[in-house]
Scaffold this motif. Structure first.
Motif, PDB file in Angstrom:
ATOM      1  N   ARG A   1      -2.049  -1.054  -3.732  1.00  0.00           N
ATOM      2  CA  ARG A   1      -3.154  -0.190  -3.305  1.00  0.00           C
ATOM      3  C   ARG A   1      -2.643   1.229  -3.101  1.00  0.00           C
ATOM      4  O   ARG A   1      -1.621   1.429  -2.434  1.00  0.00           O
ATOM      5  N   LEU A   2      -3.338   2.196  -3.662  1.00  0.00           N
ATOM      6  CA  LEU A   2      -2.992   3.605  -3.514  1.00  0.00           C
ATOM      7  C   LEU A   2      -4.010   4.272  -2.606  1.00  0.00           C
ATOM      8  O   LEU A   2      -5.221   4.203  -2.856  1.00  0.00           O
ATOM      9  N   ILE A   3      -3.516   4.916  -1.562  1.00  0.00           N
ATOM     10  CA  ILE A   3      -4.390   5.561  -0.584  1.00  0.00           C
ATOM     11  C   ILE A   3      -4.047   7.043  -0.536  1.00  0.00           C
ATOM     12  O   ILE A   3      -2.908   7.421  -0.238  1.00  0.00           O
ATOM     13  N   ASP A   4      -5.017   7.880  -0.839  1.00  0.00           N
ATOM     14  CA  ASP A   4      -4.837   9.329  -0.716  1.00  0.00           C
ATOM     15  C   ASP A   4      -5.148   9.714   0.729  1.00  0.00           C
ATOM     16  O   ASP A   4      -6.302   9.634   1.175  1.00  0.00           O
ATOM     17  N   GLY A   5      -4.135  10.116   1.440  1.00  0.00           N
ATOM     18  CA  GLY A   5      -4.342  10.446   2.841  1.00  0.00           C
ATOM     19  C   GLY A   5      -3.052  10.847   3.509  1.00  0.00           C
ATOM     20  O   GLY A   5      -1.990  10.906   2.883  1.00  0.00           O
ATOM     21  N   ARG A   6      -3.137  11.138   4.789  1.00  0.00           N
ATOM     22  CA  ARG A   6      -1.973  11.600   5.561  1.00  0.00           C
ATOM     23  C   ARG A   6      -1.771  10.691   6.760  1.00  0.00           C
ATOM     24  O   ARG A   6      -2.707  10.416   7.511  1.00  0.00           O
ATOM     25  N   VAL A   7      -0.536  10.237   6.930  1.00  0.00           N
ATOM     26  CA  VAL A   7      -0.196   9.390   8.067  1.00  0.00           C
ATOM     27  C   VAL A   7       0.026  10.264   9.298  1.00  0.00           C
ATOM     28  O   VAL A   7       0.790  11.232   9.258  1.00  0.00           O
ATOM     29  N   THR A   8      -0.643   9.926  10.379  1.00  0.00           N
ATOM     30  CA  THR A   8      -0.495  10.702  11.615  1.00  0.00           C
ATOM     31  C   THR A   8       0.403  10.013  12.632  1.00  0.00           C
ATOM     32  O   THR A   8       0.851  10.642  13.589  1.00  0.00           O
ATOM     33  N   GLY A   9       0.671   8.728  12.427  1.00  0.00           N
ATOM     34  CA  GLY A   9       1.535   8.039  13.365  1.00  0.00           C
ATOM     35  C   GLY A   9       1.809   6.610  12.933  1.00  0.00           C
ATOM     36  O   GLY A   9       1.019   6.012  12.192  1.00  0.00           O
ATOM     37  N   ILE A  10       2.945   6.096  13.357  1.00  0.00           N
ATOM     38  CA  ILE A  10       3.305   4.703  13.123  1.00  0.00           C
ATOM     39  C   ILE A  10       3.803   4.128  14.445  1.00  0.00           C
ATOM     40  O   ILE A  10       4.740   4.659  15.045  1.00  0.00           O
TER      41      ILE A  10
ATOM     42  N   ALA B   1       0.852  -1.193   0.000  1.00  0.00           N
ATOM     43  CA  ALA B   1       0.000   0.000   0.000  1.00  0.00           C
ATOM     44  C   ALA B   1       0.879   1.231   0.000  1.00  0.00           C
ATOM     45  O   ALA B   1       1.900   1.279   0.693  1.00  0.00           O
ATOM     46  N   VAL B   2       0.494   2.219  -0.792  1.00  0.00           N
ATOM     47  CA  VAL B   2       1.194   3.502  -0.854  1.00  0.00           C
ATOM     48  C   VAL B   2       0.256   4.578  -0.344  1.00  0.00           C
ATOM     49  O   VAL B   2      -0.845   4.763  -0.885  1.00  0.00           O
ATOM     50  N   ILE B   3       0.677   5.284   0.686  1.00  0.00           N
ATOM     51  CA  ILE B   3      -0.123   6.379   1.257  1.00  0.00           C
ATOM     52  C   ILE B   3       0.519   7.698   0.859  1.00  0.00           C
ATOM     53  O   ILE B   3       1.708   7.919   1.100  1.00  0.00           O
TER      54      ILE B   3
ATOM     55  N   ARG C   1       1.830  -0.566  13.039  1.00  0.00           N
ATOM     56  CA  ARG C   1       0.456  -0.081  12.902  1.00  0.00           C
ATOM     57  C   ARG C   1       0.519   1.355  12.413  1.00  0.00           C
ATOM     58  O   ARG C   1       1.132   2.214  13.064  1.00  0.00           O
ATOM     59  N   ILE C   2      -0.106   1.614  11.269  1.00  0.00           N
ATOM     60  CA  ILE C   2      -0.048   2.927  10.634  1.00  0.00           C
ATOM     61  C   ILE C   2      -1.405   3.606  10.784  1.00  0.00           C
ATOM     62  O   ILE C   2      -2.431   3.052  10.342  1.00  0.00           O
ATOM     63  N   SER C   3      -1.436   4.771  11.410  1.00  0.00           N
ATOM     64  CA  SER C   3      -2.683   5.514  11.619  1.00  0.00           C
ATOM     65  C   SER C   3      -2.795   6.648  10.610  1.00  0.00           C
ATOM     66  O   SER C   3      -1.820   7.368  10.357  1.00  0.00           O
ATOM     67  N   LEU C   4      -3.993   6.816  10.039  1.00  0.00           N
ATOM     68  CA  LEU C   4      -4.244   7.866   9.064  1.00  0.00           C
ATOM     69  C   LEU C   4      -5.134   8.950   9.665  1.00  0.00           C
ATOM     70  O   LEU C   4      -5.864   8.710  10.650  1.00  0.00           O
ATOM     71  N   ALA C   5      -5.077  10.126   9.054  1.00  0.00           N
ATOM     72  CA  ALA C   5      -5.824  11.273   9.566  1.00  0.00           C
ATOM     73  C   ALA C   5      -7.325  11.036   9.557  1.00  0.00           C
ATOM     74  O   ALA C   5      -8.060  11.616  10.375  1.00  0.00           O
TER      75      ALA C   5
END
Length: 309
Positions: A75-84, A32-34, A91-95
């Motif tokens: 998988r392409l995900i348009d978003g912003r990572v807020t924490g790992i 997955a690419v964020i 565990r990758i958290s998104l906005a």
């Protein structure tokens, strides 16, 4: 299969991140690419020095790359990572509240450019206010060019730009030049105009000159500046990756950081990486990550397979 679990999650969908995703997808890894959708080279109309893609608009390269990655199941995900968070994997958290899990992480978030606070600089950035002569020097060859001081290594930048034009003027701005530096500039026919710069002069949406505080305007068609490079490395720091005394993450030749399972590629670790360099670093990191996953697969398989002895 858990749709939120991946072999590799890549943060950053520029040339480095997409190149890595392409290699890993072809290696049949779940990837997955964020991407937050704010590429550093977005203001530039064209990209140069990339074999077979010279002159291509940067957003076109990314569009092609995204299509290629998806064709191999990425998988392409348009978003912003807020924490790992690191535990057994990551565990990758998104906005938006979503969360993913990954066995390995690749950070390809790039850098940001700190520019002099001079009117016109931000507005012309990537258009006729330029940084890399290898990327844009040929397009303004043999024309009146300025090099703006007030940033690190401005004199060295002026000497480099001199290769593309015989009409180069350095504006030290807030810098003070030594007699030796002035002698070097004079010897190479690089002009020096002292005094603080007030603004870049623009007419009909084109840069036409550099105005000093005293109102004097020096006609120029392009200005080069060497900005301060600041890595976008917040996630790397949170993950405990070691950095050098300049604040850049320490890696091996393939982008492996000091934190197990974490890799980096492109401008997040290498401020001098052009687009083609970043793509190559993404590919190298992907191959190293896959090899690391294979080692992990071997350990897991042997632990769960009875021995014949």
């Amino acid at each position: 299969m858990d749709k939120h679990a991946y072999d590799v999650v890549i943060v950053g969908g520029g040339a480095a991140g997409l190149s890595a995703a392409l290699v890993l997808g072809r290696a049949r890894r779940r990837v997955a690419v964020i991407d937050a959708g704010a590429p550093r080279n977005a203001p530039a109309a064209h990209m140069h020095g990339f074999l077979s893609r010279d002159g291509l608009p940067p957003h076109d390269l990314l569009a092609i790359g995204r299509t290629e990655v998806e064709s191999y199941g990425g998988r392409l995900i348009d978003g912003r990572v807020t924490g790992i968070n690191k535990g057994t994997g990551f565990r990758i958290s998104l906005a938006d509240g979503a969360a993913l899990r990954a066995r390995r992480i690749l950070i390809a978030t790039g850098l940001r450019d700190e520019l002099p606070e001079i009117p016109g600089v931000l507005e012309r950035w990537g258009r006729d206010l330029l940084h890399c002569p290898y990327c844009h020097g040929y397009e303004v060859r043999d024309q009146p060019i300025a090099v703006l001081g007030g940033t690190p290594d401005a004199v060295a930048h002026a000497h480099l730009v001199r290769q593309w034009s015989a009409d180069v003027v350095l504006f030290p701005h807030t810098d003070t030049l030594t007699a030796d530096l002035r002698h070097q500039l004079t010897a190479r026919a690089i002009g020096v105009v002292d005094g603080p710069v007030r603004r870049l002069v623009v007419a009909d949406d084109r840069l036409t000159g550099v105005e000093l505080e005293d109102g004097h305007v020096i006609p120029r068609v392009a200005v080069f500046v060497r900005p301060q490079f600041v890595p976008r490395n917040d996630l790397l720091l949170t993950l405990g990756c070691a950095v050098d005394d300049r604040g850049w993450v320490v890696t091996d030749a393939a982008g492996r950081t000091s934190t197990p399972g974490v890799w980096v590629a492109g401008n997040a670790a290498n401020p001098r990486a052009q687009v083609i360099t970043a793509a190559g670093e993404g590919s190298a990191a992907a191959i190293a990550i896959n090899a690391d996953l294979v080692d992990d697969d071997i350990r897991h398989a042997t632990q769960n397979h009875p021995t014949d002895l």
